[in-house]
Structure formats: C-alpha cells, structure tokens
Design a protein around this motif. Structure first.
Motif, PDB file in Angstrom:
ATOM      1  N   GLY A   1       0.758  -1.257   0.000  1.00  0.00           N
ATOM      2  CA  GLY A   1       0.000   0.000   0.000  1.00  0.00           C
ATOM      3  C   GLY A   1       0.777   1.289   0.000  1.00  0.00           C
ATOM      4  O   GLY A   1       0.233   2.342  -0.362  1.00  0.00           O
TER       5      GLY A   1
ATOM      6  N   CYS B   1       0.783  -0.711  -5.826  1.00  0.00           N
ATOM      7  CA  CYS B   1      -0.105  -0.413  -4.692  1.00  0.00           C
ATOM      8  C   CYS B   1      -1.406   0.215  -5.186  1.00  0.00           C
ATOM      9  O   CYS B   1      -1.384   1.116  -6.030  1.00  0.00           O
TER      10      CYS B   1
ATOM     11  N   ASN C   1      -2.927   0.768   2.606  1.00  0.00           N
ATOM     12  CA  ASN C   1      -3.396  -0.024   3.757  1.00  0.00           C
ATOM     13  C   ASN C   1      -3.044   0.628   5.094  1.00  0.00           C
ATOM     14  O   ASN C   1      -3.877   0.749   5.987  1.00  0.00           O
TER      15      ASN C   1
END
Ligand SMILES: [Zn+2]
Length: 283
Positions: free
Chosen positions: A110, A122, A126
């Motif tokens: 992420g 990504c 996250n």
C-alpha cells in the motif's frame, strides 16, 4: 499477537509480475511450517467500506479502482484484484478494532498509493487508512514507521501535517519513486545492519519515546535485504530481527503491514525472523 492473511490475497496478479502471488505464498508456507502456525488466521475476510477508503483516497480514484481496467502498464485491475485490495485494507482495520498486536500478511502492498493515484504495485494505502481509522476511533498519538527500501510517497502524502501522527520513512536515496518528503530519513545505497541499527538507536528510538504513542504501525518491506533485486542495501535477516525487537520494545500496541520484498525465499525467512522476535516479547 496475530498473523492475518486470506486466500483471496493470492488471487490477484500474475506469477510473471514482480509483485506476484508467489511472494505471499512463500511467506504463508513458511509460517505454516513454523512454530508460529497457530498464530496465523486465514478465516477473516473483512473488506474495507467506501467510507473507510475515503479516509485517505478521493471518491474519483476509488470509483476508478472499483470499476477495473488498467491502473498503469504494469497492473490490471481484475475482480479478484479489487477483492484482494479491499481485504488487504480490511484486515488491518480488523486488528485495530480488536485492539490486538499483529502482522498483516497482505498484498497488494500500500505505501506508494497516493490519495488520488495508485502506483508501484499499490492500489489502496493499507497503513495510512489504518492510521486515519485509528484517529477516528479514538487513538490520539500514533507512530507510523516505514522501513521498506523505497520512498513511501503515498503514506507521506496521506498523513503529513497531522500532528497526532508521527511518521518516519527510512528509504534508500535515489531509488523509486524519485523525491522525498518531510518524514524521509534517507540512507545511501550499500547501507547494512550497522547503519540501520545506528539510525534506529540515534533517531527513531528517541523520537518515538518523546512522542509516546499509544499505537505503532509499521510498513514492513523487506526489500532492503542483501539479496533483494529491487534495492541496493545489505540488511541481513538477523538485522531485520533486531529492528523488529527494537520496534517491539517501543510500542504499547504494534501492527505491521507487509509491503515490498522481492526475493521470495528471503522474504519468507525475513518475515519469520520478524515474527520470532515479536513473539519473544509480545505473545
Ligand atoms: Zn519497496
């Protein structure tokens, strides 16, 4: 201490791609054969909601990802990709809500995903979404540390300027993506265990101690390993273990997110050594 992952995360992407499902497969197989297999939970499939994605990402970008197609020349967004991306975010939120320590064994990674643009393998950020969610549910001081070898451009764009979040991003200079942010701590190529551990003692540890966080979130990329084809650093498996031990000693609650690491065999070994060190202190 929990290790969360899910089979849907293996359904995204191609085996020929650098960020292939084989990476996570190698990690999960190593955990399953290890003394830590009983910490691994593959049963939770919590998906991030649109409202949760909007804690970091723009509505236009979320719509673009959810409708599929090509993110860029390197990533096709299939239905499985969308599911994996939503679960990769959701598992982090699950640990937050459970107020647990843990390691999210997730993909896609992420930390390169910016609010309005995915990049560098990504899609959704996250860790940044987890940090914003933590603030939303009442945490007041959160530390976010990124030791992936690459510049965490997305995490910096998402979190910079929030005084409740202390962000530190250790990365190799002049590597993808070009540039650096206010939270960047840049190391020259060829740095190894000694340089990383000195930096940890001299910079990271005192800053975290002063900030006194309730929660430490870590972007754990293992592409600064000496074997990695994407970085030019010399961290060893033992070095990653020492970093994990140091981070664990600083954090009242600790959640790690898997980011990069492109030598499958050593990625698995490095994750396992990290888990071993965390379990010594926090099981
Ligand atoms: Zn990386």
């Amino acid at each position: 201490m929990k290790l969360l992952s899910h089979p849907i995360l293996l359904e995204h992407g191609l085996e020929s791609h650098p960020e292939s499902p084989k990476r996570l497969q190698a990690v999960l197989e190593a955990i399953e054969k290890s003394p830590y297999h009983n910490l691994l939970d593959l049963s939770i499939s919590r998906r991030a909601t649109i409202d949760e994605l909007e804690l970091v990402h723009t509505k236009d970008y979320i719509d673009r990802v959810l409708s599929g197609g090509h993110l860029d020349s390197e990533m096709e967004i299939t239905a499985e990709t969308v599911e994996a991306a939503l679960v990769a975010v959701g598992l982090g939120l699950e640990l937050l809500e459970q107020k647990r320590d843990g390691f999210l064994l997730v993909r896609p990674p992420g930390h390169h995903a910016e609010p309005s643009m995915g990049m560098g393998y990504c899609l959704f950020n996250n860790i940044a979404i987890a940090a914003k969610k933590a603030i939303q549910i009442g945490y007041e001081r959160i530390c976010v540390i990124d030791f992936d070898v690459h510049f965490a451009n997305g995490t910096q764009k998402a979190l910079e300027g929030d005084s409740r979040i202390l962000l530190m991003d250790i990365h190799q200079e002049n590597l993808y993506p070009q540039g650096f942010g206010a939270a960047s701590i840049v190391l020259p190529a060829e740095s190894g265990d000694r340089e990383y551990l000195e930096l940890f003692e001299a910079v990271i540890k005192p800053k975290v101690r002063r900030f006194c966080p309730e929660l430490v979130l870590v972007s754990a990329g293992f592409d600064a390993h000496e074997s990695d084809p994407h970085g030019n650093m010399h961290l060893t498996t033992e070095g990653f273990g020492k970093l994990a031990k140091g981070l664990s000693e600083l954090a009242p609650q600790l959640i790690l997110f898997l980011e990069g690491g492109y030598n499958d065999y050593f990625l698995a070994r490095n994750v396992l050594e990290t888990v071993r060190q965390l379990c010594l202190l926090r099981l």
